[in-house]
Design an enzyme around this catalytic site. Sequence first.
Site, mmCIF file in Angstrom:
data_model
loop_
_atom_site.group_PDB
_atom_site.id
_atom_site.type_symbol
_atom_site.label_atom_id
_atom_site.label_comp_id
_atom_site.label_asym_id
_atom_site.label_seq_id
_atom_site.Cartn_x
_atom_site.Cartn_y
_atom_site.Cartn_z
ATOM 1 C CB ALA A 54 -0.876 -0.018 1.241
ATOM 2 N N GLY B 103 0.755 -5.071 1.034
ATOM 3 C CA GLY B 103 -0.427 -5.160 0.178
ATOM 4 C C GLY B 103 -0.151 -5.888 -1.132
ATOM 5 C CD GLU C 69 -2.192 -7.470 3.084
ATOM 6 O OE1 GLU C 69 -1.856 -6.345 2.660
ATOM 7 O OE2 GLU C 69 -2.795 -7.626 4.151
ATOM 8 C CD GLU D 177 1.764 -5.477 5.891
ATOM 9 O OE1 GLU D 177 2.641 -6.349 6.103
ATOM 10 O OE2 GLU D 177 0.950 -5.555 4.972
HETATM 11 N N1 CO8 Z 1 4.554 3.140 -0.746
HETATM 12 C C1 CO8 Z 1 4.912 4.311 -1.339
HETATM 13 N N2 CO8 Z 1 6.029 4.448 -2.051
HETATM 14 C C2 CO8 Z 1 6.842 3.369 -2.176
HETATM 15 C C3 CO8 Z 1 6.523 2.119 -1.595
HETATM 16 C C4 CO8 Z 1 5.307 2.031 -0.854
HETATM 17 N N3 CO8 Z 1 4.886 0.892 -0.298
HETATM 18 N N4 CO8 Z 1 7.515 1.256 -1.878
HETATM 19 C C5 CO8 Z 1 8.416 1.932 -2.622
HETATM 20 N N5 CO8 Z 1 8.009 3.194 -2.814
HETATM 21 C C6 CO8 Z 1 8.687 4.262 -3.552
HETATM 22 C C7 CO8 Z 1 9.898 4.782 -2.789
HETATM 23 O O1 CO8 Z 1 9.502 5.718 -1.824
HETATM 24 C C8 CO8 Z 1 10.701 5.396 -3.922
HETATM 25 O O2 CO8 Z 1 10.135 6.623 -4.265
HETATM 26 P P1 CO8 Z 1 11.078 7.952 -4.402
HETATM 27 O O3 CO8 Z 1 11.979 7.637 -5.561
HETATM 28 O O4 CO8 Z 1 10.105 9.057 -4.667
HETATM 29 O O5 CO8 Z 1 11.820 8.062 -3.125
HETATM 30 C C9 CO8 Z 1 10.436 4.451 -5.078
HETATM 31 O O6 CO8 Z 1 9.234 3.742 -4.741
HETATM 32 C C10 CO8 Z 1 11.547 3.441 -5.278
HETATM 33 O O7 CO8 Z 1 11.730 2.762 -4.053
HETATM 34 P P2 CO8 Z 1 13.165 2.620 -3.353
HETATM 35 O O8 CO8 Z 1 14.068 3.730 -3.761
HETATM 36 O O9 CO8 Z 1 12.956 2.401 -1.891
HETATM 37 O O10 CO8 Z 1 13.675 1.265 -4.065
HETATM 38 P P3 CO8 Z 1 14.714 0.212 -3.468
HETATM 39 O O11 CO8 Z 1 15.004 -0.736 -4.562
HETATM 40 O O12 CO8 Z 1 15.868 0.908 -2.810
HETATM 41 O O13 CO8 Z 1 13.917 -0.550 -2.287
HETATM 42 C C11 CO8 Z 1 12.027 -1.725 -1.357
HETATM 43 C C12 CO8 Z 1 12.850 -1.359 -2.620
HETATM 44 C C13 CO8 Z 1 12.864 -2.624 -0.442
HETATM 45 C C14 CO8 Z 1 10.795 -2.471 -1.830
HETATM 46 C C15 CO8 Z 1 11.637 -0.436 -0.603
HETATM 47 O O14 CO8 Z 1 11.068 0.475 -1.528
HETATM 48 C C16 CO8 Z 1 10.627 -0.664 0.489
HETATM 49 O O15 CO8 Z 1 10.980 -1.149 1.543
HETATM 50 N N6 CO8 Z 1 9.347 -0.302 0.240
HETATM 51 C C17 CO8 Z 1 8.287 -0.399 1.218
HETATM 52 C C18 CO8 Z 1 7.833 -1.828 1.377
HETATM 53 C C19 CO8 Z 1 6.777 -1.924 2.441
HETATM 54 O O16 CO8 Z 1 6.996 -1.662 3.593
HETATM 55 N N7 CO8 Z 1 5.573 -2.334 2.032
HETATM 56 C C20 CO8 Z 1 4.455 -2.504 2.908
HETATM 57 C C21 CO8 Z 1 3.653 -1.263 2.968
HETATM 58 S S1 CO8 Z 1 2.360 -1.338 4.198
HETATM 59 C C22 CO8 Z 1 1.140 -2.213 3.428
HETATM 60 O O17 CO8 Z 1 1.256 -2.636 2.313
HETATM 61 C C23 CO8 Z 1 -0.106 -2.427 4.227
HETATM 62 C C24 CO8 Z 1 -1.213 -3.037 3.378
HETATM 63 C C25 CO8 Z 1 -2.528 -2.939 4.050
HETATM 64 C C26 CO8 Z 1 -3.099 -1.573 3.992
HETATM 65 C C27 CO8 Z 1 -4.349 -1.504 4.741
HETATM 66 C C28 CO8 Z 1 -5.015 -0.176 4.618
HETATM 67 C C29 CO8 Z 1 -5.006 0.610 5.859
#
Ligand code: CO8
Length: 258
Positions: free
Chosen positions: A64, A109, A112, A132
């Site tokens: 998400a 997400g 999921e 999460e």
């Molecule tokens: N949300 C928003 N932006 C994201 C997300 C995300 N989940 N993942 C990556 N991005 C963005 C980064 O911020 C970055 O943007 P910018 O260039 O503007 O800074 C761009 O994508 C590229 O990402 P990275 O530079 O971080 O790329 P890397 O290759 O260095 O890293 C990773 C890749 C390891 C995947 C890293 O991006 C990461 O850890 N992302 C987050 C993963 C995460 O924690 N996901 C779970 C999110 S919570 C969730 O999904 C809950 C679901 C249920 C929701 C229920 C509703 C309430």
Amino acid sequence: MSQLVTVEGGDGIAVVTINRPEALNALNDDVLAALEEAFFSLGRDPSVRVVILTGAGKAFVAGADIKAMAAFSPLEARAFAQRGQRVFSLIEDFPHPVIAAVNGFALGGGCELALACDLRIAADTAKAGQPEVNLGVTPGWGGTQRLARILGRSAAKLLLFTGDLVTAERGLALGLYSEVVAPGQLLPRCLELARTIASRGPVAVSYCKAAVNLGTESTLGHGLSHEAELFAQTFATEDQKEGMRAFIEKRPARFQGK
Ligand code: CO8
């Protein structure tokens, strides 16, 4: 603005691609709406037999959208959880098989979403998990529910409690994926599998999906009774007549999905 979700395909197979690679396909309201619209319209297309769901770039879906969620109130968080759950249930209940082609990160997400699909095939470079807890939240789009049902409680709790990402090989061992292939083989393998499924009796395939989905959420007796009903209903289809006639005449069946 480029389309957030694209749909391509033919011959009964649709490839749905989530297309927000600059944010690793993170799901916000707009992407969820585009995904919902894509599945609604595919559900109305009588030629569709199988859907393949994948992501553009290096991620399937990295979760998400954290930036969109950061300032949520509890009420907004609940509404977003319910919104995503509705879209994922639409995919789970889609009348035909949906194959997740997990091409890269499937996190939170994204994991999921893959779990709401019927089958998951991963590139050997894919990484999946429920991170999460690293953000101080629980999953909200079925992670605690479908993960436990598909992988079992122990494996699900391990992923949920640690937030650790698993390699494709580990995901295969845990039962998250049915197959792992080289990245270049991911779409070809998913298409090959989709073509096989699309060549079978479409009503029967659709009923198999419904029977497994309903049966695994109810008692064995209820599931068996539902199975017998669906089996009976296939005898009202032209596909049953064609399938059995083709067997007797020693030729391939030409199913119409009727
Ligand atoms: N949300 C928003 N932006 C994201 C997300 C995300 N989940 N993942 C990556 N991005 C963005 C980064 O911020 C970055 O943007 P910018 O260039 O503007 O800074 C761009 O994508 C590229 O990402 P990275 O530079 O971080 O790329 P890397 O290759 O260095 O890293 C990773 C890749 C390891 C995947 C890293 O991006 C990461 O850890 N992302 C987050 C993963 C995460 O924690 N996901 C779970 C999110 S919570 C969730 O999904 C809950 C679901 C249920 C929701 C229920 C509703 C309430």
